[in-house]
Write an enzyme that holds these catalytic residues in place. Structure first.
Site, mmCIF file in Angstrom:
data_model
loop_
_atom_site.group_PDB
_atom_site.id
_atom_site.type_symbol
_atom_site.label_atom_id
_atom_site.label_comp_id
_atom_site.label_asym_id
_atom_site.label_seq_id
_atom_site.Cartn_x
_atom_site.Cartn_y
_atom_site.Cartn_z
ATOM 1 C CE LYS A 157 25.693 -16.808 28.571
ATOM 2 N NZ LYS A 157 25.025 -15.593 28.985
HETATM 3 N N1 PPE Z 1 24.557 -11.799 33.386
HETATM 4 C C1 PPE Z 1 23.748 -12.335 32.434
HETATM 5 C C2 PPE Z 1 22.346 -12.625 32.768
HETATM 6 C C3 PPE Z 1 24.280 -12.589 31.172
HETATM 7 O O1 PPE Z 1 23.500 -13.106 30.249
HETATM 8 C C4 PPE Z 1 25.625 -12.286 30.895
HETATM 9 C C5 PPE Z 1 26.201 -12.542 29.530
HETATM 10 C C6 PPE Z 1 26.426 -11.743 31.921
HETATM 11 C C7 PPE Z 1 25.844 -11.529 33.165
HETATM 12 C C8 PPE Z 1 27.887 -11.446 31.736
HETATM 13 O O2 PPE Z 1 28.619 -12.641 31.624
HETATM 14 P P1 PPE Z 1 29.965 -12.731 30.764
HETATM 15 O O3 PPE Z 1 29.568 -12.624 29.330
HETATM 16 O O4 PPE Z 1 30.522 -14.046 31.105
HETATM 17 O O5 PPE Z 1 30.824 -11.600 31.189
HETATM 18 N N2 PPE Z 1 25.293 -12.358 28.466
HETATM 19 C C9 PPE Z 1 25.570 -12.972 27.197
HETATM 20 C C10 PPE Z 1 24.345 -12.987 26.305
HETATM 21 C C11 PPE Z 1 23.986 -11.731 25.640
HETATM 22 C C12 PPE Z 1 22.906 -11.944 24.587
HETATM 23 O O6 PPE Z 1 22.190 -10.981 24.293
HETATM 24 O O7 PPE Z 1 22.798 -13.040 24.032
HETATM 25 C C13 PPE Z 1 26.796 -12.364 26.549
HETATM 26 O O8 PPE Z 1 27.178 -11.235 26.848
HETATM 27 O O9 PPE Z 1 27.394 -13.067 25.743
#
Ligand code: PPE
Length: 315
Positions: A157
């Site tokens: 990330k």
């Molecule tokens: N893919 C991406 C690219 C992504 O950024 C997230 C989280 C996910 C999948 C889902 O991952 P998880 O949160 O572990 O289930 N995106 C984060 C950022 C959002 C934002 O706008 O800032 C989040 O949901 O916290």
């Protein structure tokens, strides 16, 4: 979005307004930071953080991939997260740990710049709008592809990766969609700008495997576990784009987005164009656990000790 009063910054609590960086910070110039996103939910026993260990682990994994040495242990970061939520007296909140290269070096070997850490909290409601969780959202397949595996590390990330997500989001919003789904470089379904993607057809649930330039979502893992417990078969696969048009149901998972149904893709209705039964069941299972209504059989919730003692010097 309401910010928390205090920010944990390099081991100290400072007021939100005072949590600053210098304009020479390496991360600002080159995207050299990593972050995570975590939610704390309101339960009858007080606020509880969802999947704290998994998020902290991913934060450290991201740092390892990007060769950032954290000056704190996972235990210390976890404690700091719980303390920040407690000190800010949130009942529920979004938590953003951030590890960034600070000021001290220019140029493209980031290791010459110091590693700094901040933990922010804020109150952040339904990510894709208040109606989204029930009504579902309209999404578009982005013209932007997810980064190729040999370019950016999608499993980390890293802030720089999110240039791609921002381009996707702006394009989708300008065209009147709530969110975009990106394909990987080969044309298989990858993920949303900030969510993982699930497709249901004939009662079987499909989601892109880690080979498709996705972030290994913590909510994705929670959803897979809950779906299997509900008796559904879940397959991590290569998903052709056209499955999006053949799906009975589609939903997105993410910490911010939680579990959000998709009601159309490229203006093509998904199934009958409203939330389907599998989505509804997994959403219910999810919200039952995070709200403390159902038993937390997997130890996903970590309680926050709310303390309201006055903090930093100068207060
Ligand atoms: N893919 C991406 C690219 C992504 O950024 C997230 C989280 C996910 C999948 C889902 O991952 P998880 O949160 O572990 O289930 N995106 C984060 C950022 C959002 C934002 O706008 O800032 C989040 O949901 O916290």
């Amino acid at each position: 979005m309401t910010p928390g009063r205090y920010v944990w910054h390099n081991g100290q609590f400072v007021a939100w307004e005072d949590a600053r960086v210098h304009v020479a910070a390496h991360a600002l110039h080159y995207g050299s930071s990593v972050f995570d996103g975590i939610r704390a939910y309101d339960t009858p026993q007080g606020p509880a953080v969802l999947c704290l260990a998994a998020h902290v682990r991913r934060l450290f994994d991201s740092c390892r991939i990007f060769r950032m040495e954290l000056p704190y242990s996972p235990q210390e970061v976890s404690e700091a997260i719980l303390e920040t939520v407690g000190r800010n007296e949130h009942r529920a909140c979004y938590i953003r740990p951030l590890v960034y290269r600070g000021a001290g070096a220019f140029g493209l070997d980031p290791r010459k710049a110091p590693v700094e850490v901040a933990i922010l909290t804020l109150e952040w409601g339904a990510y894709l709008g208040p109606e989204a969780l029930e009504q579902g959202v309209d999404v578009v397949v982005s013209t932007w592809r997810r980064m190729a595996p040999s370019t950016h590390p999608a499993m980390a990330k890293i802030a720089g990766n999110y240039v791609n997500s921002q381009l996707m989001t702006m394009e989708a919003r300008d065209a009147g969609f709530a969110e975009a789904i990106a394909l990987d470089v080969e044309g298989y379904v990858s993920e949303g700008s900030g969510e993982n993607v699930f497709v249901v057809r004939d009662g079987v649930v499909y989601t892109p495997s880690l080979a498709h330039s996705i972030l290994p979502g913590v909510t994705r893992q929670v959803a897979i576990t809950l779906l299997r417990e509900l008796g559904y078969e879940v397959r991590e696969v290569s998903l052709p784009r056209e499955m999006l048009y053949l799906a009975d149901e589609i939903f997105l998972t993410g910490t911010a987005a939680e579990i959000t149904p998709v009601r159309s893709v490229d203006r093509v209705p998904v199934g009958p164009g409203r939330r389907g039964p599998v989505t509804e069941r997994v959403q219910k299972a999810f919200f039952d656990v995070v709200s403390g209504r159902a038993q937390d059989r997997h130890g996903w919730l970590t309680p926050v000790r709310v303390r309201s003692e006055p903090t930093p010097s100068g207060e």
